[in-house]
Design an enzyme around this catalytic site. Structure first.
Site, PDB file in Angstrom:
ATOM      1  CB  SER A  43     -68.211-103.897  45.916  1.00  0.00           C
ATOM      2  OG  SER A  43     -68.656-103.977  47.264  1.00  0.00           O
ATOM      3  CG  HIS A 246     -65.436-106.861  48.750  1.00  0.00           C
ATOM      4  ND1 HIS A 246     -64.747-105.904  49.459  1.00  0.00           N
ATOM      5  CD2 HIS A 246     -66.558-106.248  48.281  1.00  0.00           C
ATOM      6  CE1 HIS A 246     -65.419-104.760  49.421  1.00  0.00           C
ATOM      7  NE2 HIS A 246     -66.529-104.947  48.719  1.00  0.00           N
TER       8      HIS A 246
END
Length: 265
Positions: A43, A246
């Site tokens: 990711s 993230h």
């Protein structure tokens, strides 16, 4: 007078040689090198946190560092099989199929999910101090004992499929600043031990990349001062279940991309 034709011929020859050397030596005038770039990984390569995403199910974003680098460098070809949630086995079994002997550059972030990134973050964000400590210690133990072999196998698979490519392994940033962050935030202790786990992961990844003849791009310096709890964070907190912890679009552009540029020139 009789020497003028010879003088003119010599002058023309000098001019031709000067122009030829100039084309070879002046940047931008010579033919650009072929760059066939493939971006592998999890990711942190696919661009989770940056959005918007394609319809692949891998949460790929054009705001991730890989497509940004490809666009800025005018690459000959660009393939983007990186996928949110990927572990080393996914790279070996699926993603390396995008590689070939014609591939000249490969980037990858991998290993965080193998070490249980999501479970560790969940334990620390919503669990007790002891559960966080146990989760972090377990991840660190995995990173130093089991992960090296998985990384070695992954880099070997990449080398096997793309023997002529430069392999660049990008690391993960520290996620947190440890300054005061409000009463709803994780404690300073939890944030500190999570950052220490990131350092262990970076150390292991850097060592295995070097053993494989790859280049390691450390993202911790470029993200410094922009973790969760910073005045200008480039890491998402719990703003979204999938995107939590993230990088956001700024994180990929100003954190990851400069780290990659620093090793590619």
């Amino acid at each position: 007078m009789p020497h003028r034709p010879l003088a003119r011929a010599l002058a023309a020859l000098v001019a031709l040689l000067t122009a030829t050397l100039g084309a070879l030596l002046v940047p931008g005038t010579a033919q650009a090198a072929t760059v066939n770039y493939v971006a592998l990984g999890d990711s942190y390569s696919s661009g989770v946190g940056a959005g918007p995403y394609d319809w692949s199910g891998c949460l790929r974003s054009q705001k991730s560092y890989a497509p940004l680098w490809a666009a800025a460098h005018g690459v000959t070809s660009f393939s983007f099989p990186a996928c949110g949630g990927a572990v080393t086995a996914d790279v070996i079994n699926d993603q390396v199929n995008a590689l070939s002997t014609g591939t000249t550059m490969v980037t990858i972030t991998i290993g965080g999910n193998d070490a249980g990134f999501a479970d560790v973050i969940t334990s620390c964000r919503f669990g007790s101090t002891s559960s966080c400590t146990n989760a972090v210690n377990g991840a660190k133990a995995f990173a130093t004992s089991t992960l090296p072999g998985r990384l070695d196998a992954t880099y070997a698979a990449i080398r096997d499929r793309a023997p002529n490519a430069r392999l660049i392994v990008l690391g993960y940033p520290r996620l947190f600043e440890t300054t005061s962050c409000g009463w709803l935030a994780m404690s300073t202790y939890k944030r500190t031990i999570l950052n220490e786990a990131a350092d262990v992961l970076a150390s292991v990844t850097s060592a295995r990349a070097a053993a494989a003849g790859a280049t390691f791009a450390d993202t911790r310096p470029t993200f410094a001062g922009h973790g969760v709890c910073a005045a200008d964070p480039w890491i998402r907190d719990v703003s979204g279940v999938i995107e939590a912890y993230h990088p956001d679009a700024d994180g990929y552009r100003y954190g990851y991309l400069p780290a990659l540029n620093a090793v590619t020139g």
